[in-house]
Design an enzyme around this catalytic site. Structure first.
Site, mmCIF file in Angstrom:
data_model
loop_
_atom_site.group_PDB
_atom_site.id
_atom_site.type_symbol
_atom_site.label_atom_id
_atom_site.label_comp_id
_atom_site.label_asym_id
_atom_site.label_seq_id
_atom_site.Cartn_x
_atom_site.Cartn_y
_atom_site.Cartn_z
ATOM 1 C CG ASP A 159 -7.411 -4.970 6.231
ATOM 2 O OD1 ASP A 159 -6.834 -4.822 7.320
ATOM 3 O OD2 ASP A 159 -8.111 -4.088 5.710
ATOM 4 C CG ASN A 190 -0.245 -0.045 2.515
ATOM 5 O OD1 ASN A 190 0.457 0.897 2.858
ATOM 6 N ND2 ASN A 190 -0.385 -1.143 3.254
ATOM 7 C CG PHE A 243 -2.651 5.908 13.332
ATOM 8 C CD1 PHE A 243 -1.967 5.635 14.509
ATOM 9 C CD2 PHE A 243 -2.431 7.125 12.703
ATOM 10 C CE1 PHE A 243 -1.092 6.561 15.065
ATOM 11 C CE2 PHE A 243 -1.545 8.062 13.246
ATOM 12 C CZ PHE A 243 -0.886 7.780 14.418
ATOM 13 C CE LYS A 291 8.779 -13.621 -13.114
ATOM 14 N NZ LYS A 291 9.448 -13.429 -14.380
ATOM 15 C CE LYS A 335 -9.050 -2.455 13.594
ATOM 16 N NZ LYS A 335 -7.978 -2.968 12.764
ATOM 17 N N PRO A 344 -3.863 -11.526 10.628
ATOM 18 C CG PRO A 344 -1.921 -11.865 11.851
ATOM 19 C CD PRO A 344 -2.530 -12.083 10.491
ATOM 20 C CG ASP A 345 -7.052 -6.106 13.949
ATOM 21 O OD1 ASP A 345 -6.210 -5.435 14.580
ATOM 22 O OD2 ASP A 345 -8.026 -5.596 13.377
ATOM 23 C CB ILE A 346 -1.050 -6.210 14.715
ATOM 24 C CG1 ILE A 346 -0.599 -7.136 13.572
ATOM 25 C CG2 ILE A 346 0.070 -6.013 15.731
ATOM 26 C CD1 ILE A 346 0.410 -6.520 12.625
ATOM 27 C CE LYS A 365 -11.049 1.026 10.775
ATOM 28 N NZ LYS A 365 -10.273 1.621 9.686
HETATM 29 N N1 CTP Z 1 -4.288 -2.926 12.057
HETATM 30 C C1 CTP Z 1 -3.637 -4.001 12.594
HETATM 31 N N2 CTP Z 1 -3.675 -5.214 11.972
HETATM 32 C C2 CTP Z 1 -4.380 -5.388 10.847
HETATM 33 C C3 CTP Z 1 -5.066 -4.282 10.281
HETATM 34 C C4 CTP Z 1 -4.985 -3.064 10.909
HETATM 35 O O1 CTP Z 1 -2.996 -3.859 13.638
HETATM 36 N N3 CTP Z 1 -4.408 -6.569 10.266
HETATM 37 C C5 CTP Z 1 -4.244 -1.652 12.776
HETATM 38 C C6 CTP Z 1 -3.565 -0.503 12.065
HETATM 39 O O2 CTP Z 1 -2.191 -0.434 12.429
HETATM 40 C C7 CTP Z 1 -4.329 0.682 12.575
HETATM 41 C C8 CTP Z 1 -5.725 0.143 12.831
HETATM 42 O O3 CTP Z 1 -5.582 -1.263 12.942
HETATM 43 O O4 CTP Z 1 -3.830 1.142 13.823
HETATM 44 C C9 CTP Z 1 -6.743 0.437 11.787
HETATM 45 O O5 CTP Z 1 -6.245 0.150 10.510
HETATM 46 P P1 CTP Z 1 -7.181 0.373 9.243
HETATM 47 O O6 CTP Z 1 -6.482 -0.114 8.030
HETATM 48 O O7 CTP Z 1 -7.723 1.773 9.253
HETATM 49 O O8 CTP Z 1 -8.419 -0.546 9.641
HETATM 50 P P2 CTP Z 1 -8.822 -1.992 9.237
HETATM 51 O O9 CTP Z 1 -8.561 -2.903 10.367
HETATM 52 O O10 CTP Z 1 -8.201 -2.340 7.948
HETATM 53 O O11 CTP Z 1 -10.392 -1.843 9.083
HETATM 54 P P3 CTP Z 1 -11.269 -1.498 7.775
HETATM 55 O O12 CTP Z 1 -10.955 -2.559 6.802
HETATM 56 O O13 CTP Z 1 -12.657 -1.532 8.306
HETATM 57 O O14 CTP Z 1 -10.874 -0.119 7.350
#
Ligand code: CTP
Length: 397
Positions: free
Chosen positions: A276, A208, A323, A286, A341, A304-306, A337
């Site tokens: 995500d 990204n 953030f 490759k 979270k 995983p959502d850290i 959010k």
């Molecule tokens: N984050 C994380 N792990 C993930 C995705 C996001 O820790 N797999 C954290 C980011 O570092 C940030 C927060 O979650 O602090 C929100 O990230 P954002 O991309 O805005 O949210 P998403 O979890 O992707 O939610 P959405 O798809 O609904 O925007």
């Protein structure tokens, strides 16, 4: 915050010596008293008069100075300080320090002192990268010498790279951290930053547009307040700050592992733009065109959502800050959010391309806490970082 502290400042001979004048100003403004020492080469770049005018005391220039001052010999001068700072520290001074040479006042003071020494190296990039300088640096660090910088950037000699002396404010922060006088002294803060790269095959990845600028500025601002900072960064385009522990990762799963390994912390600030999704059918080799004109189908698995795992896990930091990168309904989405979270605060920003925020130098954020939403004016990412770091420090009081 340096009231009553005495700094022995050794100014080496390099073009960056002019920055030592600003450093004297900042140190004295913070309450420290500065005893300046100019090396012979240093006098080629700044005058004893300007140094002593700013410090408000006389400047020492060579060993000969001390012969008529029996009560303030070099041993005493080197030990009356709380901290010895060498800025700029030239390649020559570092070499003398590493080998224990004492052939002028500055090197004699450095050998005679029983106090901690902080150096701010400044030299041409090739000189900095030379194995001899790197050897000397390793020796000095093993001896317990603290190092601020050097930074990357354009150099007076026309080259680009590491070698620029740290900015005076950064050296001041390193002085405060060394003397344990920052408001976050003794606190451990974790910051995640940058994008993640999720491999498709050994040569391709999904990424990204995050540059890592906001997370980097935040880590530097927290360090400046005296925090011990662990900085877990994806492949960012801006270099990590000096004076923090840098852990480089590539994927979300590596970032999670690095974050968990850094715990416990007093506060965690998750500024990384974590992917995500990762490619579930990542190619071991490759991926090749098969001649049929058919595009390969990528399958995705959720990462995983850290942030959520830290906010809901143990040991939970006292303060967990996330953030939210949004492109519409910023406050509503970010508020949801925060609840989803389980973090304490969310720093929400509008990352629609028209705002120029992602990858840019400015940010316009809304801080969402348990008390509601607080919208800050658009400002530089450094200023957002300083303001947020101050709020974090207040929350950890
Ligand atoms: N984050 C994380 N792990 C993930 C995705 C996001 O820790 N797999 C954290 C980011 O570092 C940030 C927060 O979650 O602090 C929100 O990230 P954002 O991309 O805005 O949210 P998403 O979890 O992707 O939610 P959405 O798809 O609904 O925007």
């Amino acid at each position: 915050m340096l009231a009553g502290k005495r700094i022995l400042l050794i100014i080496g001979g390099g073009i960056a010596a002019y920055k030592s004048l600003e450093l004297i100003r900042l140190l004295t403004k913070a309450g420290a008293s500065v005893v300046p020492v100019l090396t012979k080469a240093g006098t080629e770049f700044v005058t004893p008069l300007s140094v002593s005018a700013l410090a408000g005391v006389r400047v020492y220039t060579d060993l000969f100075d001390l012969t008529d001052e029996a009560e303030m010999g070099h041993i005493q001068l080197s030990r009356a300080a709380d901290l010895v700072v060498v800025a700029p520290a030239t390649a020559d001074l570092m070499s003398k320090m590493a080998t224990g040479r004492a052939d002028d006042l500055a090197s004699t003071l450095l050998l005679a002192t029983d106090k901690r020494v902080l150096i701010a190296p400044a030299m041409n990039v090739r000189m900095w990268q030379h194995p001899a300088t790197q050897r000397n640096l390793a020796t000095l660090q093993a001896d317990g010498v603290l190092v601020a910088g050097p930074n990357d950037g354009d150099m007076a000699c026309g080259e680009f790279g590491p070698g620029r002396m740290a900015e005076p404010a950064e050296v001041l922060a390193a002085v405060e951290a060394a003397l344990g006088t920052g408001v976050l002294t003794g606190r451990h803060v974790l910051v995640t930053s940058g994008p993640t790269h999720e491999p498709i095959d050994p040569v391709r990845y999904i990424a990204n547009r995050s540059s890592g600028a906001q997370g980097t500025a935040l880590a530097a601002a927290l360090r400046d307040l005296g925090a011990r900072v662990t900085f877990v960064t994806g492949p960012a385009t801006v270099p990590p700050p000096s004076g923090v522990t840098v852990i480089r990762v590539e994927t979300a799963r590596q970032m999670l592992a690095a974050v968990q390994a850094a715990l416990p912390v007093d506060a965690a600030v998750m500024a990384a733009a974590v992917a995500d999704w990762r490619v579930a059918n990542e190619g071991a080799q490759k991926m090749k065109k098969d001649g049929s004109g058919k595009a390969p189908a990528l399958e995705f698995a959720e990462n995983p959502d850290i942030l959520a795992s830290v906010a809901r896990g143990t040991p939970r930091p006292r303060l967990v800050v996330g953030f939210a990168a949004e492109t519409e309904h910023v406050v509503d989405h970010a508020t949801a959010k925060r609840a989803r979270k389980g973090c304490d605060w969310i720093v929400a920003n509008d990352v629609s391309p028209a705002t120029g925020i992602m990858g840019g130098t400015e940010n316009a954020v809304t801080l969402i806490t348990e008390h509601g939403a607080e919208t800050w004016p658009r400002m530089g990412k450094d200023q957002v970082a300083a303001r947020l770091a101050t709020r974090i420090a207040e929350a950890l009081q």
